[in-house]
Scaffold this motif. Structure first.
Motif, PDB file in Angstrom:
ATOM      1  N   LEU A  22       1.514  20.363  29.321  1.00 46.24           N
ATOM      2  CA  LEU A  22       2.891  21.144  29.582  1.00 46.24           C
ATOM      3  C   LEU A  22       2.945  22.187  27.963  1.00 46.24           C
ATOM      4  CD1 LEU A  22       4.722  17.955  29.402  1.00 46.24           C
ATOM      5  CD2 LEU A  22       4.590  19.606  31.345  1.00 46.24           C
ATOM      6  N   VAL A  23       2.102  21.965  27.080  1.00 47.54           N
ATOM      7  CA  VAL A  23       2.173  22.438  25.426  1.00 47.54           C
ATOM      8  C   VAL A  23       1.841  24.176  26.314  1.00 47.54           C
ATOM      9  CG1 VAL A  23       1.681  23.342  23.483  1.00 47.54           C
ATOM     10  CG2 VAL A  23       2.587  20.945  23.999  1.00 47.54           C
ATOM     11  N   ASP A  24       0.774  24.231  26.752  1.00 48.86           N
ATOM     12  CA  ASP A  24       0.101  25.867  27.445  1.00 48.86           C
ATOM     13  C   ASP A  24       0.834  26.106  27.800  1.00 48.86           C
ATOM     14  OD1 ASP A  24      -2.192  27.376  27.114  1.00 48.86           O
ATOM     15  OD2 ASP A  24      -3.246  26.809  29.121  1.00 48.86           O
ATOM     16  N   VAL A  25       1.315  25.421  29.407  1.00 48.00           N
ATOM     17  CA  VAL A  25       2.026  26.085  30.191  1.00 48.00           C
ATOM     18  C   VAL A  25       3.206  26.983  29.602  1.00 48.00           C
ATOM     19  CG1 VAL A  25       2.542  26.435  32.787  1.00 48.00           C
ATOM     20  CG2 VAL A  25       0.249  24.974  31.912  1.00 48.00           C
ATOM     21  N   LEU A  26       3.745  26.149  28.858  1.00 49.01           N
ATOM     22  CA  LEU A  26       5.353  26.504  28.289  1.00 49.01           C
ATOM     23  C   LEU A  26       5.185  27.281  27.807  1.00 49.01           C
ATOM     24  CD1 LEU A  26       7.228  22.676  29.991  1.00 49.01           C
ATOM     25  CD2 LEU A  26       8.020  25.093  30.877  1.00 49.01           C
ATOM     26  N   ASP A  80      -3.111  32.664  35.728  1.00 45.78           N
ATOM     27  CA  ASP A  80      -3.871  32.908  35.161  1.00 45.78           C
ATOM     28  C   ASP A  80      -4.754  31.818  35.324  1.00 45.78           C
ATOM     29  OD1 ASP A  80      -2.929  35.413  34.383  1.00 45.78           O
ATOM     30  OD2 ASP A  80      -2.422  34.268  31.876  1.00 45.78           O
ATOM     31  N   ARG A  81      -3.914  30.425  35.051  1.00 49.95           N
ATOM     32  CA  ARG A  81      -4.741  29.214  35.408  1.00 49.95           C
ATOM     33  C   ARG A  81      -5.165  28.818  37.066  1.00 49.95           C
ATOM     34  NH1 ARG A  81      -2.107  29.861  31.257  1.00 49.95           N
ATOM     35  NH2 ARG A  81      -2.016  28.677  28.896  1.00 49.95           N
ATOM     36  N   GLY A  82      -5.025  29.767  37.574  1.00 52.52           N
ATOM     37  CA  GLY A  82      -5.090  29.452  39.061  1.00 52.52           C
ATOM     38  C   GLY A  82      -4.050  28.490  39.535  1.00 52.52           C
ATOM     39  N   LEU A  83      -3.251  27.727  39.276  1.00 49.16           N
ATOM     40  CA  LEU A  83      -2.727  27.275  39.756  1.00 49.16           C
ATOM     41  C   LEU A  83      -1.604  27.473  40.906  1.00 49.16           C
ATOM     42  CD1 LEU A  83      -0.958  25.168  35.865  1.00 49.16           C
ATOM     43  CD2 LEU A  83      -2.650  24.615  37.328  1.00 49.16           C
ATOM     44  N   PRO A  84      -1.199  26.148  41.525  1.00 46.11           N
ATOM     45  CA  PRO A  84      -0.624  26.619  42.937  1.00 46.11           C
ATOM     46  C   PRO A  84       1.274  26.807  42.416  1.00 46.11           C
ATOM     47  CG  PRO A  84      -1.617  24.987  43.452  1.00 46.11           C
ATOM     48  CD  PRO A  84      -2.304  25.241  41.744  1.00 46.11           C
ATOM     49  N   GLN A  93       6.927  26.779  50.529  1.00 45.92           N
ATOM     50  CA  GLN A  93       7.003  28.173  50.553  1.00 45.92           C
ATOM     51  C   GLN A  93       5.678  29.103  49.392  1.00 45.92           C
ATOM     52  OE1 GLN A  93      11.040  30.319  50.361  1.00 45.92           O
ATOM     53  NE2 GLN A  93      11.590  28.243  50.965  1.00 45.92           N
ATOM     54  N   ALA A  94       4.654  28.509  49.622  1.00 48.10           N
ATOM     55  CA  ALA A  94       3.894  29.352  48.808  1.00 48.10           C
ATOM     56  C   ALA A  94       3.321  30.510  47.881  1.00 48.10           C
ATOM     57  CB  ALA A  94       2.466  28.330  49.047  1.00 48.10           C
ATOM     58  N   GLY A  95       3.078  30.467  46.394  1.00 50.96           N
ATOM     59  CA  GLY A  95       2.699  31.432  46.550  1.00 50.96           C
ATOM     60  C   GLY A  95       4.222  32.012  46.266  1.00 50.96           C
ATOM     61  N   ARG A  96       5.473  31.606  46.480  1.00 51.44           N
ATOM     62  CA  ARG A  96       6.404  32.537  45.993  1.00 51.44           C
ATOM     63  C   ARG A  96       7.480  32.007  45.027  1.00 51.44           C
ATOM     64  NH1 ARG A  96       9.264  32.536  52.016  1.00 51.44           N
ATOM     65  NH2 ARG A  96      10.598  33.990  50.374  1.00 51.44           N
ATOM     66  N   ILE A  97       8.647  32.918  44.203  1.00 53.99           N
ATOM     67  CA  ILE A  97       9.207  32.773  43.702  1.00 53.99           C
ATOM     68  C   ILE A  97      11.094  32.529  44.049  1.00 53.99           C
ATOM     69  CG2 ILE A  97       8.350  33.348  41.492  1.00 53.99           C
ATOM     70  CD1 ILE A  97      10.440  35.581  40.965  1.00 53.99           C
ATOM     71  N   ARG A 104      15.820  33.350  38.680  1.00 54.05           N
ATOM     72  CA  ARG A 104      14.507  32.931  39.100  1.00 54.05           C
ATOM     73  C   ARG A 104      13.906  31.774  39.294  1.00 54.05           C
ATOM     74  NH1 ARG A 104      10.263  37.434  37.580  1.00 54.05           N
ATOM     75  NH2 ARG A 104      11.284  37.085  34.942  1.00 54.05           N
ATOM     76  N   GLY A 105      13.351  31.045  39.900  1.00 55.76           N
ATOM     77  CA  GLY A 105      12.916  29.987  39.504  1.00 55.76           C
ATOM     78  C   GLY A 105      11.745  29.606  40.304  1.00 55.76           C
ATOM     79  N   LEU A 106      11.060  28.950  40.021  1.00 54.14           N
ATOM     80  CA  LEU A 106       9.767  28.468  40.431  1.00 54.14           C
ATOM     81  C   LEU A 106       9.445  27.052  40.213  1.00 54.14           C
ATOM     82  CD1 LEU A 106       6.769  28.423  38.992  1.00 54.14           C
ATOM     83  CD2 LEU A 106       6.546  30.837  39.223  1.00 54.14           C
ATOM     84  N   TYR A 107       8.230  26.499  41.386  1.00 56.57           N
ATOM     85  CA  TYR A 107       7.572  25.095  41.187  1.00 56.57           C
ATOM     86  C   TYR A 107       6.280  25.033  40.925  1.00 56.57           C
ATOM     87  CZ  TYR A 107      12.560  24.095  42.580  1.00 56.57           C
ATOM     88  OH  TYR A 107      14.106  24.251  42.860  1.00 56.57           O
ATOM     89  N   TRP A 108       6.122  23.813  40.310  1.00 62.89           N
ATOM     90  CA  TRP A 108       4.377  23.957  40.220  1.00 62.89           C
ATOM     91  C   TRP A 108       4.437  22.023  40.087  1.00 62.89           C
ATOM     92  CZ3 TRP A 108       7.026  25.011  36.295  1.00 62.89           C
ATOM     93  CH2 TRP A 108       6.291  24.946  34.940  1.00 62.89           C
ATOM     94  N   SER A 109       2.945  21.592  39.926  1.00 59.70           N
ATOM     95  CA  SER A 109       3.012  20.422  39.583  1.00 59.70           C
ATOM     96  C   SER A 109       2.153  20.015  38.182  1.00 59.70           C
ATOM     97  CB  SER A 109       2.171  19.458  40.886  1.00 59.70           C
ATOM     98  OG  SER A 109       2.946  19.561  41.933  1.00 59.70           O
ATOM     99  N   ASP A 110       2.178  19.025  37.283  1.00 61.73           N
ATOM    100  CA  ASP A 110       0.982  19.115  36.454  1.00 61.73           C
ATOM    101  C   ASP A 110       0.148  18.104  37.015  1.00 61.73           C
ATOM    102  OD1 ASP A 110       2.159  16.311  36.801  1.00 61.73           O
ATOM    103  OD2 ASP A 110       2.550  16.196  34.378  1.00 61.73           O
TER     104      ASP A 110
END
Length: 125
Positions: A22-26, A80-84, A93-97, A104-110
């Motif tokens: 969380l600290v790294d990505v955010l 950069d981390r190759g996270l989906p 809707q993969a690879g899109r915002i 703008r918004g997007l979702y990813w998983s921890d």
């Protein structure tokens, strides 16, 4: 009366890995230990108190309101981390915002399957 969220508990299979993720990505300050928690502090003085789960982790949803500049930085770290990542909460809707509500918004998983979201405009504009 004014009510503000102060903190919430985030269950994790690996407390330290999840807090570091969380600290790294955010792009946040390192998460200190406080009792059984790693405390991830957000810019509005709300904290995500990451705790080691005693069993299975039930996936939750955590949404973060960010500036346009922060969105670009976080999105860059995700790529950069190759996270989906996805434009929608159901991950169809993969690879899109998205550009909902004029932002703008997007979702990813921890690492625990928690559904994380960044948005630049609150829901409803």
């Amino acid at each position: 009366m004014s009510v503000h969220l102060n903190h919430t508990i985030v269950q994790a299979r690996d407390r330290d890995e999840t807090a570091a993720f969380l600290v790294d990505v955010l792009g946040l300050e390192p998460a200190p230990v406080y009792g059984p928690f790693r405390v991830v502090t957000l810019g509005n003085d709300v904290s995500l108190d990451v705790v080691q789960a005693g069993g299975d982790v039930v996936a939750q949803h955590y949404a973060f309101l960010v500036s346009e500049e922060e969105f670009d930085q976080i999105w860059g770290r995700i790529k950069d981390r190759g996270l989906p990542y996805w434009a929608d909460p159901h991950h169809r809707q993969a690879g899109r915002i998205n550009t909902n509500d004029g932002g703008r918004g997007l979702y990813w998983s921890d690492p625990n399957g928690h559904n994380l979201e960044i948005i630049t405009v609150p829901y409803g504009g």
